[in-house]
Scaffold this active site. Structure first.
Site, short mmCIF file in Angstrom:
data_model
loop_
_atom_site.label_atom_id
_atom_site.label_comp_id
_atom_site.label_asym_id
_atom_site.label_seq_id
_atom_site.Cartn_x
_atom_site.Cartn_y
_atom_site.Cartn_z
N GLU A 164 -26.22 39.81 38.79
CA GLU A 164 -25.07 39.55 38.25
C GLU A 164 -24.03 39.30 38.77
O GLU A 164 -23.63 40.25 39.70
CB GLU A 164 -24.77 40.57 36.96
CG GLU A 164 -23.63 40.19 36.04
CD GLU A 164 -23.49 41.37 34.79
OE1 GLU A 164 -22.72 41.04 34.02
OE2 GLU A 164 -24.40 42.47 35.04
N LYS B 196 -23.10 34.90 29.14
CA LYS B 196 -23.62 36.32 28.90
C LYS B 196 -23.14 36.28 27.21
O LYS B 196 -21.95 35.99 26.91
CB LYS B 196 -22.92 37.26 29.45
CG LYS B 196 -23.47 38.61 29.38
CD LYS B 196 -22.58 39.53 30.15
CE LYS B 196 -23.44 41.11 30.20
NZ LYS B 196 -22.71 41.87 31.12
N CYS C 59 -27.67 41.27 32.04
CA CYS C 59 -27.46 42.63 31.79
C CYS C 59 -27.47 43.07 30.36
O CYS C 59 -28.47 43.38 29.88
CB CYS C 59 -26.13 43.08 32.49
SG CYS C 59 -26.22 44.69 33.00
#
Length: 586
Positions: A44, A127, A163
């Site tokens: 990330e 994300k 994540c």
């Protein structure tokens, strides 16, 4: 079924070093390509480093990240790596920062992943789940994405996620099942906490089952201020089989051949999707050459014992704080006690003895055994050992000021702080402070004295764990046939600040075996007084401890940063007002 050779690059980027991080990506992509990888994944925000915090609000930095991504795609192709699909985390934006007056709803900074191929950015993903707890403030910085990006690589549909998307059910992983993908790549900047590795594998298995797809999980390693990242990258199949798992706390290249279902039917997804998400698709390649040479099978590295894990985390966090901030060395006070001994051993493991200066600063109250223990540790570790007696300086103060009691004790600690800071100014080393989490919790330290320092390696380590770490480190040295670094006297003797005749910590504090469970419940667990008493703790002791903790917030707010190893470290994890009249009442 097609076989993709996957490469997970568990690397250590530096925040803000766009050029250096791009070079890191290029060199590790070359390694992966030389191993025959078809698809390479990096952590990330690897291009910018993570977390970038308020750099998000600098439009110049966002623009630099976007430009660096485009340049990286071109450079990879120029390196002869254009046919490799490379997944990279970076900072993107599709609108002004949310804190600006010209902010637009649903637009702003994005925590993003890009798939690079053929010299171009083939697709990007924003994300979806943004963590806003503990050390995370991603709702402050980023706008959530609403589209799952699916890239067809070698005839396999591959979804990109980031994540926190993994840590919550629904959302991208549920959409991945609806989209019929064969592989979900999950890139991470997941900070270390003790025992988090025990949670991670079951979590990845749940998401693999939810998506009905293999998951390639890649996490960064390295220290960034208080955070440390341990890696622990892995690949898990839909039925929960663990194909490979990387070691913790080291850079590592995972290469694994994975049989994956071929994409079937048109590249579209219709119907109602979870969380109101959409799917966008791009084709990178319908076929790829079969992997060459013997089958690639990564190892499955088992996590290590708790003490070994914490020690590695503390060593890495300290090393990266010193090196990434370009300090030549470190200096600390060596009292002969357990805390300074553990910090010294950590520093030597992190930097080597030639970059560690230990200073014994005895006063008239310093016992002979403490002086000998400090010298013994220096001999065992080989660090640069110096002795600077403080009594003449203390006497000069006392000759000019009328001081008594605890003020004289604090004066000794502050003279030591002056010496360490003078050495730092004169020779350039970073001062390490050595207070443990138990002392910080109850304010058992001298402000501008033993709290002086630029970094505290054991800031998040309870006193009882300090002893466990010392015993583990000595046992590990003995196992390797090396000299144990920490003198047994430092481990076995009753803890004392030695600022007055016969002083012991137990004169002021409950025994640490009693104190630490109360502190863990109150600080880490947010238990109130009633909950602590119901857990079996003595009410009078609880009242005393809570009073000390509540009145020491102003000290903790001024303490040096230190590596986070627990679920709730002092700092961004635990944010209480300094001016606060709320008290847990008996």
């Amino acid at each position: 079924m097609p076989t993709l050779r996957l490469a997970l690059c568990q690397v250590n980027p530096a925040v803000g070093d766009l050029a250096g991080n791009a070079d890191l990506i290029r060199s590790w992509t070359r390694r992966a390509a030389d191993a025959g990888a078809h698809l390479v994944a990096f952590p990330e925000m690897v291009l910018t480093g993570y977390p970038v915090e308020d750099l998000v609000f600098r439009r110049s930095f966002v623009a630099a990240s976007q430009a660096a991504l485009r340049r990286l795609a071109t450079d990879l192709a120029a390196d002869g790596l254009g046919e490799v699909a490379v997944v990279v985390g970076y900072l993107d934006s599709d609108g002004p920062p949310q804190v600006s007056g010209d902010a637009e709803p649903g637009r702003g900074a994005r925590n993003a992943a890009a798939l690079l191929h053929g010299g171009t950015v083939a697709t990007t993903y924003f994300k979806h789940h943004l963590p806003n707890y503990g050390v995370f403030d991603e709702d402050r910085y980023f706008v959530s994405g609403d589209t799952l990006s699916v890239a067809r690589v070698g005839g396999v549909d591959v979804a990109l996620t980031i994540c926190e998307d993994l840590w919550q059910a629904g959302g991208p992983f549920a959409v991945a099942r609806a989209a019929g993908v064969g592989l979900v790549v999950n890139i991470n900047g997941s900070p270390y906490e003790l025992n988090k590795d025990d949670v991670r594998l079951p979590l990845v298995r749940r998401r693999a089952a939810e998506a009905g797809a293999t998951i390639a999980y890649v996490n960064m390693i390295g220290g960034q201020d208080e955070l440390v990242f341990e890696g622990d990258s892995m690949i898990v199949t839909p039925d929960g089989a663990l194909l490979t798992r990387a070691p913790q706390f080291v850079e590592h290249l995972v290469v694994q051949d994975v049989e994956l279902p071929a994409a079937s039917g048109p590249a579209t997804t219709d119907g109602e999707l979870p969380d109101g998400m959409r799917v966008t698709r791009v084709t990178v390649s319908e076929e790829l050459p079969a992997p060459t040479g013997p089958a690639a099978r990564g190892e499955v590295i088992e996590p290590v014992a708790d003490e070994a894990e914490v020690w590695q985390a503390l060593v890495l966090g300290l090393r990266d704080y010193v090196d990434k901030n370009r300090f030549p060395s470190v200096v600390l006070g060596l009292s002969g006690g357990i805390d300074s001994a553990v910090v010294a051993a950590l520093a030597v493991d992190a930097l080597g003895p030639q970059r560690v200066v230990g200073v014994s600063m005895p006063s008239q109250h310093s016992s002979e055994h403490s002086r000998e223990d400090a010298a013994d540790l220096a001999k065992r570790t080989g660090l640069d050992f110096r002795v600077e007696p403080i009594q003449p300086m203390v006497d000069t103060f006392l000759a000019n000021m009328s001081l008594s009691g605890v003020t004289v004790e604090n004066l000794q600690a502050r003279v030591r702080g002056v010496i360490l800071m003078a050495l730092s100014n004169q020779e350039g080393p970073l001062v390490l402070t050595t207070g443990n989490k138990s002392e910080l919790a109850v304010g058992y330290s001298t402000l501008y004295g033993d709290s002086v320092g630029g970094f505290n390696p054991i800031k998040d380590v309870w006193k009882t764990l300090v002893w466990r770490l010392a015993k583990w480190r000595n046992a590990e040295a003995a196992r390797r046939g090396e000299t144990p670094p920490i003198p047994e006297n430092s481990i076995g003797k009753p803890p004392s600040a030695e600022l007055s005749p016969g002083q012991l910590d137990s004169d002021t504090l409950p025994d640490y075996d009693v104190l630490d469970p109360i502190l863990i419940g109150y600080v880490d667990g947010d238990l109130g007084r009633d909950g602590l008493v119901e857990s079996g703790h003595d009410p009078a002791v609880v009242d005393k401890v809570l009073r000390m903790v509540d009145t020491a917030e102003y000290k903790r707010r001024q303490s040096a940063p230190g590596t986070k190893i627990s679920m709730k470290a002092f700092g961004r994890d635990r944010r209480l007002p300094i001016t606060n009249r709320w008290r847990e009442r008996g």
